[in-house]
Scaffold this motif. Structure first.
Motif, PDB file in Angstrom:
ATOM      1  N   ASP A  11      -4.706  11.147   2.583  1.00  9.94           N
ATOM      2  CA  ASP A  11      -5.607  12.028   1.849  1.00  9.94           C
ATOM      3  C   ASP A  11      -6.722  11.185   1.235  1.00  9.94           C
ATOM      4  OD1 ASP A  11      -4.399  10.735  -0.307  1.00  9.94           O
ATOM      5  OD2 ASP A  11      -3.242  12.488  -0.929  1.00  9.94           O
ATOM      6  N   GLU A  12      -7.578  11.805   0.432  1.00  4.55           N
ATOM      7  CA  GLU A  12      -8.712  11.083  -0.153  1.00  4.55           C
ATOM      8  C   GLU A  12      -8.259   9.934  -1.049  1.00  4.55           C
ATOM      9  OE1 GLU A  12     -12.423  13.754  -1.011  1.00  4.55           O
ATOM     10  OE2 GLU A  12     -10.598  14.881  -1.503  1.00  4.55           O
ATOM     11  N   ILE A  13      -7.166  10.103  -1.754  1.00  2.25           N
ATOM     12  CA  ILE A  13      -6.652   9.043  -2.623  1.00  2.25           C
ATOM     13  C   ILE A  13      -6.199   7.851  -1.780  1.00  2.25           C
ATOM     14  CG2 ILE A  13      -4.818   8.443  -4.266  1.00  2.25           C
ATOM     15  CD1 ILE A  13      -5.029  11.415  -5.229  1.00  2.25           C
ATOM     16  N   SER A  14      -5.507   8.123  -0.669  1.00  2.00           N
ATOM     17  CA  SER A  14      -5.082   7.053   0.238  1.00  2.00           C
ATOM     18  C   SER A  14      -6.284   6.334   0.821  1.00  2.00           C
ATOM     19  CB  SER A  14      -4.236   7.609   1.384  1.00  2.00           C
ATOM     20  OG  SER A  14      -3.116   8.293   0.916  1.00  2.00           O
ATOM     21  N   VAL A  15      -7.311   7.083   1.208  1.00  2.00           N
ATOM     22  CA  VAL A  15      -8.526   6.480   1.775  1.00  2.00           C
ATOM     23  C   VAL A  15      -9.212   5.593   0.737  1.00  2.00           C
ATOM     24  CG1 VAL A  15     -10.821   6.967   2.714  1.00  2.00           C
ATOM     25  CG2 VAL A  15      -8.850   8.275   3.506  1.00  2.00           C
ATOM     26  N   ASP A  16      -9.283   6.043  -0.508  1.00  3.48           N
ATOM     27  CA  ASP A  16      -9.874   5.219  -1.576  1.00  3.48           C
ATOM     28  C   ASP A  16      -9.081   3.928  -1.760  1.00  3.48           C
ATOM     29  OD1 ASP A  16     -11.893   7.052  -2.052  1.00  3.48           O
ATOM     30  OD2 ASP A  16     -10.897   7.957  -3.801  1.00  3.48           O
ATOM     31  N   GLU A  17      -7.757   4.024  -1.754  1.00  6.37           N
ATOM     32  CA  GLU A  17      -6.897   2.846  -1.888  1.00  6.37           C
ATOM     33  C   GLU A  17      -7.140   1.879  -0.725  1.00  6.37           C
ATOM     34  OE1 GLU A  17      -2.110   1.728  -2.002  1.00  6.37           O
ATOM     35  OE2 GLU A  17      -2.725   3.808  -1.673  1.00  6.37           O
ATOM     36  N   TYR A  18      -7.230   2.423   0.466  1.00  4.41           N
ATOM     37  CA  TYR A  18      -7.491   1.659   1.694  1.00  4.41           C
ATOM     38  C   TYR A  18      -8.840   0.950   1.617  1.00  4.41           C
ATOM     39  CZ  TYR A  18      -8.760   1.514   6.751  1.00  4.41           C
ATOM     40  OH  TYR A  18      -9.176   1.168   8.006  1.00  4.41           O
ATOM     41  N   HIS A  19      -9.897   1.681   1.282  1.00  9.54           N
ATOM     42  CA  HIS A  19     -11.231   1.088   1.193  1.00  9.54           C
ATOM     43  C   HIS A  19     -11.292   0.028   0.091  1.00  9.54           C
ATOM     44  CE1 HIS A  19     -13.459   4.642   3.321  1.00  9.54           C
ATOM     45  NE2 HIS A  19     -12.739   3.913   4.158  1.00  9.54           N
ATOM     46  N   ASP A  20     -10.688   0.297  -1.065  1.00 11.78           N
ATOM     47  CA  ASP A  20     -10.677  -0.675  -2.160  1.00 11.78           C
ATOM     48  C   ASP A  20      -9.998  -1.970  -1.727  1.00 11.78           C
ATOM     49  OD1 ASP A  20     -12.005   1.061  -3.845  1.00 11.78           O
ATOM     50  OD2 ASP A  20     -10.207   1.661  -4.960  1.00 11.78           O
ATOM     51  N   PHE A  21      -8.866  -1.850  -1.028  1.00 11.96           N
ATOM     52  CA  PHE A  21      -8.163  -3.039  -0.563  1.00 11.96           C
ATOM     53  C   PHE A  21      -9.051  -3.855   0.372  1.00 11.96           C
ATOM     54  CE2 PHE A  21      -5.685  -5.507   2.394  1.00 11.96           C
ATOM     55  CZ  PHE A  21      -4.761  -6.138   1.580  1.00 11.96           C
ATOM     56  N   LEU A  22      -9.680  -3.185   1.334  1.00  7.70           N
ATOM     57  CA  LEU A  22     -10.532  -3.889   2.291  1.00  7.70           C
ATOM     58  C   LEU A  22     -11.674  -4.606   1.587  1.00  7.70           C
ATOM     59  CD1 LEU A  22     -10.791  -1.220   5.147  1.00  7.70           C
ATOM     60  CD2 LEU A  22      -9.272  -3.219   5.055  1.00  7.70           C
TER      61      LEU A  22
ATOM     62  N   MET B 244       0.839  -1.160   0.000  1.00  3.46           N
ATOM     63  CA  MET B 244       0.000   0.000   0.000  1.00  3.46           C
ATOM     64  C   MET B 244       0.901   1.245   0.000  1.00  3.46           C
ATOM     65  SD  MET B 244      -2.974  -1.808   0.353  1.00  3.46           S
ATOM     66  CE  MET B 244      -3.721  -0.389  -0.254  1.00  3.46           C
ATOM     67  N   SER B 245       0.433   2.276  -0.598  1.00  2.00           N
ATOM     68  CA  SER B 245       1.252   3.478  -0.686  1.00  2.00           C
ATOM     69  C   SER B 245       1.419   4.186   0.657  1.00  2.00           C
ATOM     70  CB  SER B 245       0.643   4.451  -1.697  1.00  2.00           C
ATOM     71  OG  SER B 245      -0.606   4.931  -1.218  1.00  2.00           O
ATOM     72  N   PHE B 246       0.527   3.933   1.588  1.00  2.00           N
ATOM     73  CA  PHE B 246       0.525   4.631   2.877  1.00  2.00           C
ATOM     74  C   PHE B 246       1.011   3.789   4.044  1.00  2.00           C
ATOM     75  CE2 PHE B 246      -3.582   2.752   2.062  1.00  2.00           C
ATOM     76  CZ  PHE B 246      -3.775   1.984   3.204  1.00  2.00           C
ATOM     77  N   GLY B 247       1.126   2.482   3.846  1.00  2.00           N
ATOM     78  CA  GLY B 247       1.527   1.614   4.951  1.00  2.00           C
ATOM     79  C   GLY B 247       1.289   0.158   4.614  1.00  2.00           C
TER      80      GLY B 247
END
Length: 120
Positions: free
Chosen positions: A25-36, A1-4
């Motif tokens: 940021d919003e892009i990180s949150v989208d990446e996080y939610h998509d992964f989950l 993940m780009s954030f952790g």
């Protein structure tokens, strides 16, 4: 993940560790939610391990907890700053996410999550 790092602990449970100094940021949150959504089964539990110091943009603060598939979140905090930032994040969202609990010990947080996820 780009954030952790997101470690999958079981099919509906993951541990999230954001890297030191990251600004979510919003892009990180989208990446996080998509992964989950793509890697875990709902209803899911999250262990948020705040062992690093990081921050959120205001837009990210408003959207980070808005995922219906999340049943329970345990946040492991070991500093007063981490406790304060977590409580601020909850308050920014108007306490809409009620099933969140803070812990000082990872083991206690996991025990609580296992119990929460077993009562569906």
């Amino acid at each position: 993940m780009s954030f952790g790092t997101i470690n999958i602990l079981q099919n509906n449970l993951a541990e999230v560790i954001v890297d030191e100094g990251v600004v979510m940021d919003e892009i990180s949150v989208d990446e996080y939610h998509d992964f989950l959504l793509n890697n875990l089964e709902a209803p899911m539990g999250l262990l948020i391990n705040k062992k690093n110091s990081y921050s959120y943009t205001f837009e990210a603060q408003k959207s980070i907890v808005h995922l219906d598939a999340i049943k329970s979140m345990a946040v492991v905090t070991q500093t007063s700053g981490a406790v304060m930032s977590t409580k601020t994040l909850i308050n920014v969202n108007g306490n809409i996410y009620r099933n969140i609990k803070l812990f000082q010990e990872r083991e206690n947080a996991l025990s609580w999550l296992y119990k929460e996820l077993s009562t569906q």
